[in-house]
Design a protein around this motif. Structure first.
Motif, PDB file in Angstrom:
ATOM      1  N   HIS A  29     -34.554  91.735  86.256  1.00 42.18           N
ATOM      2  CA  HIS A  29     -33.620  92.767  86.116  1.00 42.18           C
ATOM      3  C   HIS A  29     -34.180  94.252  86.320  1.00 42.18           C
ATOM      4  N   ARG A  30     -35.403  94.218  87.023  1.00 38.94           N
ATOM      5  CA  ARG A  30     -36.338  95.495  87.265  1.00 38.94           C
ATOM      6  C   ARG A  30     -36.598  96.421  86.102  1.00 38.94           C
ATOM      7  N   ASP A  31     -36.654  95.700  85.070  1.00 43.72           N
ATOM      8  CA  ASP A  31     -36.850  96.621  83.636  1.00 43.72           C
ATOM      9  C   ASP A  31     -35.970  97.430  83.255  1.00 43.72           C
ATOM     10  N   ALA A  32     -34.647  96.917  83.833  1.00 44.03           N
ATOM     11  CA  ALA A  32     -33.571  97.998  83.412  1.00 44.03           C
ATOM     12  C   ALA A  32     -32.688  97.501  82.319  1.00 44.03           C
ATOM     13  N   VAL A  33     -33.334  96.608  81.404  1.00 46.03           N
ATOM     14  CA  VAL A  33     -32.898  96.082  80.457  1.00 46.03           C
ATOM     15  C   VAL A  33     -33.096  96.650  79.242  1.00 46.03           C
ATOM     16  N   GLN A  34     -32.054  97.175  78.372  1.00 46.03           N
ATOM     17  CA  GLN A  34     -32.242  97.986  77.242  1.00 46.03           C
ATOM     18  C   GLN A  34     -32.225  97.107  75.948  1.00 46.03           C
ATOM     19  N   ALA A  35     -31.465  96.182  76.054  1.00 44.07           N
ATOM     20  CA  ALA A  35     -31.446  95.152  74.921  1.00 44.07           C
ATOM     21  C   ALA A  35     -30.926  94.004  75.097  1.00 44.07           C
ATOM     22  N   VAL A  36     -31.284  92.941  74.386  1.00 44.69           N
ATOM     23  CA  VAL A  36     -30.771  91.291  74.714  1.00 44.69           C
ATOM     24  C   VAL A  36     -30.430  91.208  73.271  1.00 44.69           C
ATOM     25  N   LEU A  37     -28.982  90.564  73.460  1.00 42.76           N
ATOM     26  CA  LEU A  37     -28.190  90.043  72.261  1.00 42.76           C
ATOM     27  C   LEU A  37     -28.018  88.665  72.215  1.00 42.76           C
ATOM     28  N   LEU A  38     -28.158  87.924  71.080  1.00 46.40           N
ATOM     29  CA  LEU A  38     -27.845  86.490  71.071  1.00 46.40           C
ATOM     30  C   LEU A  38     -26.556  86.330  70.066  1.00 46.40           C
ATOM     31  N   TYR A  39     -25.896  85.599  70.467  1.00 46.61           N
ATOM     32  CA  TYR A  39     -24.377  85.425  69.790  1.00 46.61           C
ATOM     33  C   TYR A  39     -24.293  83.846  69.999  1.00 46.61           C
ATOM     34  N   GLY A  40     -23.138  83.565  69.399  1.00 48.90           N
ATOM     35  CA  GLY A  40     -22.323  82.242  69.715  1.00 48.90           C
ATOM     36  C   GLY A  40     -22.870  81.136  68.810  1.00 48.90           C
ATOM     37  N   SER A  41     -22.654  79.795  69.443  1.00 50.70           N
ATOM     38  CA  SER A  41     -22.944  78.506  68.485  1.00 50.70           C
ATOM     39  C   SER A  41     -24.358  78.403  68.296  1.00 50.70           C
ATOM     40  N   CYS A  42     -25.399  78.713  69.431  1.00 51.90           N
ATOM     41  CA  CYS A  42     -26.673  78.606  69.011  1.00 51.90           C
ATOM     42  C   CYS A  42     -27.079  79.418  68.129  1.00 51.90           C
ATOM     43  N   LEU A  43     -26.755  80.640  67.911  1.00 50.58           N
ATOM     44  CA  LEU A  43     -27.257  81.574  66.950  1.00 50.58           C
ATOM     45  C   LEU A  43     -26.711  81.058  65.443  1.00 50.58           C
ATOM     46  N   ARG A  44     -25.524  80.394  65.505  1.00 54.98           N
ATOM     47  CA  ARG A  44     -24.945  79.852  64.281  1.00 54.98           C
ATOM     48  C   ARG A  44     -25.669  78.631  63.675  1.00 54.98           C
ATOM     49  N   SER A  45     -25.964  77.845  64.646  1.00 52.88           N
ATOM     50  CA  SER A  45     -26.556  76.646  64.333  1.00 52.88           C
ATOM     51  C   SER A  45     -28.166  76.811  63.952  1.00 52.88           C
ATOM     52  N   GLY A  46     -28.666  77.892  64.619  1.00 58.48           N
ATOM     53  CA  GLY A  46     -30.187  78.028  64.782  1.00 58.48           C
ATOM     54  C   GLY A  46     -30.897  77.163  65.785  1.00 58.48           C
ATOM     55  N   ASP A  47     -30.135  76.196  66.532  1.00 55.32           N
ATOM     56  CA  ASP A  47     -30.785  75.491  67.397  1.00 55.32           C
ATOM     57  C   ASP A  47     -30.527  75.805  68.882  1.00 55.32           C
ATOM     58  N   LEU A  48     -31.575  76.515  69.286  1.00 54.19           N
ATOM     59  CA  LEU A  48     -31.308  77.126  70.896  1.00 54.19           C
ATOM     60  C   LEU A  48     -31.589  76.009  71.938  1.00 54.19           C
ATOM     61  N   PHE A  49     -31.762  74.821  71.633  1.00 55.61           N
ATOM     62  CA  PHE A  49     -31.656  73.668  72.451  1.00 55.61           C
ATOM     63  C   PHE A  49     -30.235  72.899  72.380  1.00 55.61           C
ATOM     64  N   ASP A  50     -29.610  73.244  71.503  1.00 55.43           N
ATOM     65  CA  ASP A  50     -28.211  72.483  71.558  1.00 55.43           C
ATOM     66  C   ASP A  50     -27.068  73.224  72.385  1.00 55.43           C
ATOM     67  N   GLY A  51     -27.026  72.707  73.453  1.00 53.53           N
ATOM     68  CA  GLY A  51     -25.931  73.452  74.546  1.00 53.53           C
ATOM     69  C   GLY A  51     -26.694  74.880  75.260  1.00 53.53           C
ATOM     70  N   LEU A  52     -25.657  75.581  75.598  1.00 51.17           N
ATOM     71  CA  LEU A  52     -26.090  77.002  76.118  1.00 51.17           C
ATOM     72  C   LEU A  52     -26.218  77.839  75.133  1.00 51.17           C
ATOM     73  N   VAL A  53     -27.282  78.600  75.417  1.00 51.31           N
ATOM     74  CA  VAL A  53     -27.651  80.089  74.707  1.00 51.31           C
ATOM     75  C   VAL A  53     -26.884  81.116  75.270  1.00 51.31           C
ATOM     76  N   ASP A  54     -26.085  81.758  74.397  1.00 50.32           N
ATOM     77  CA  ASP A  54     -25.408  82.871  74.910  1.00 50.32           C
ATOM     78  C   ASP A  54     -26.238  84.096  74.727  1.00 50.32           C
ATOM     79  N   LEU A  55     -26.453  84.881  75.769  1.00 51.13           N
ATOM     80  CA  LEU A  55     -27.348  86.210  75.734  1.00 51.13           C
ATOM     81  C   LEU A  55     -26.439  87.071  76.472  1.00 51.13           C
ATOM     82  N   TYR A  56     -26.345  88.404  76.084  1.00 53.91           N
ATOM     83  CA  TYR A  56     -26.018  89.635  76.602  1.00 53.91           C
ATOM     84  C   TYR A  56     -27.215  90.397  76.910  1.00 53.91           C
ATOM     85  N   LEU A  57     -27.335  90.808  78.074  1.00 50.06           N
ATOM     86  CA  LEU A  57     -28.320  91.913  78.670  1.00 50.06           C
ATOM     87  C   LEU A  57     -27.554  93.169  78.883  1.00 50.06           C
TER      88      LEU A  57
END
Length: 312
Positions: A29-57
């Protein structure tokens, strides 16, 4: 201003695959990313390999992220854009759903100035900033979190009982927000989310209570924490109409975003079917003609799913 409650969970420092993925996303994204946010079920479970990781750029601008073109236009006209991205490291595949929004749109979406009630509910919940360009960016993002919580509670309280448990307050507020989307969550999902992070919601409520347009008092703490709200009678009478309008408008926008995702999200139809199956427990078959001509036939496909009760 009190600090936003810290949220524990996976980070690039502890998860090499997440570090690799966020690095690739920033580069693509051409170094335009100011922040990356992690939310959703993988954050709650702590397991990033269980389903899809939800990220906001959160990006500087859409032109900066895409270099112009139709993707920038689509993100500006109907934000956000949604993509699929994955990263394989040490034989394991980290799969993610990536949502792109500008910092300006993110701030407006979390506030009272822009109608994006799904953001109010989403970012009132635990979210972890896994990358921030600098301290000012982190402060701007957490300020938007605070505004999302204040906006959700400020809009929800006129539609809710004048007093009750803190957990009940947030369960009902999140349910109102969910009601403005084409969600497939099973009944009781909001209760599960609040029960799993009640100290977080108590801290957030105490943080925003004094700035709400209604009086809100808390007594007790933990599971015994209760609230009492002072809402003008006129606001209470208008609340059912306001939320009815939000539901109608929100569902229409949700359908439009689903259709847009067919063109911005690689494998979008299969992702949508997988997501609906996972949350509804029903098998979803995508008709061949919808695959061949999604713009023409996806509207009827989604309408039939809605009639079946797949969307709630």
């Amino acid at each position: 201003m009190s600090a936003w409650p810290e949220v524990a969970g996976p980070s690039p420092a502890t998860e090499p695959a997440l570090a690799e993925l966020t690095g690739r996303l920033r580069g693509s994204h051409r170094d335009a990313v100011q922040a990356v946010l992690l939310y959703g079920s993988c954050l709650r479970s702590g397991d990033l390999f269980d389903g899809l990781v939800d990220l906001y750029l959160v990006v500087d601008s859409y032109r900066g992220a895409y270099g112009g073109g139709w993707l920038a236009l689509a993100n500006r006209v109907l934000p956000p854009n949604v993509f699929y991205a994955q990263c394989e490291l040490d034989g394991r595949v980290l799969r993610s759903k990536v949502t792109v929004v500008s910092l300006d749109d993110f701030r407006r979406g979390c506030s009272r100035r822009w109608y994006q009630s799904y953001l109010w509910g989403r970012f009132s919940q635990p979210v972890r900033i896994v990358y921030a360009r600098d301290a000012d960016t982190a402060a701007a993002v957490t300020g938007a979190f605070r505004q999302a919580a204040a906006t959700l509670l400020g809009r929800a309280l006129p539609a809710l009982p004048a007093s009750g448990s803190l957990g009940g307050l947030w369960e009902q507020a999140l349910a109102l927000s969910y009601g403005t989307e084409l969600r497939t969550e099973r009944p009781g999902r909001a209760r599960e989310l609040v029960s799993a992070a009640l100290p977080f919601y108590e801290a957030v409520t105490r943080l925003v209570a004094t700035g709400l347009p209604h009086g809100l008092e808390l007594t007790g703490s933990g599971e015994r924490c209760r609230y009492r709200a002072s809402v003008a009678p006129g606001r209470r009478r208008l609340a059912p109409f306001a939320w009815g309008l939000r539901r109608a408008q929100g569902k229409a926008l949700s359908v439009a975003r689903l259709v847009k995702a067919l063109f911005t999200f690689t494998g979008g139809l299969d992702y949508i079917a997988w997501k609906l199956e996972r949350h509804s427990g029903e098998r979803i078959e995508v008709p061949p003609r919808v695959r061949r001509h999604p713009l023409l036939f996806s509207w009827g496909f989604f309408w039939r799913l809605y009639r079946r009760g797949i969307f709630r």
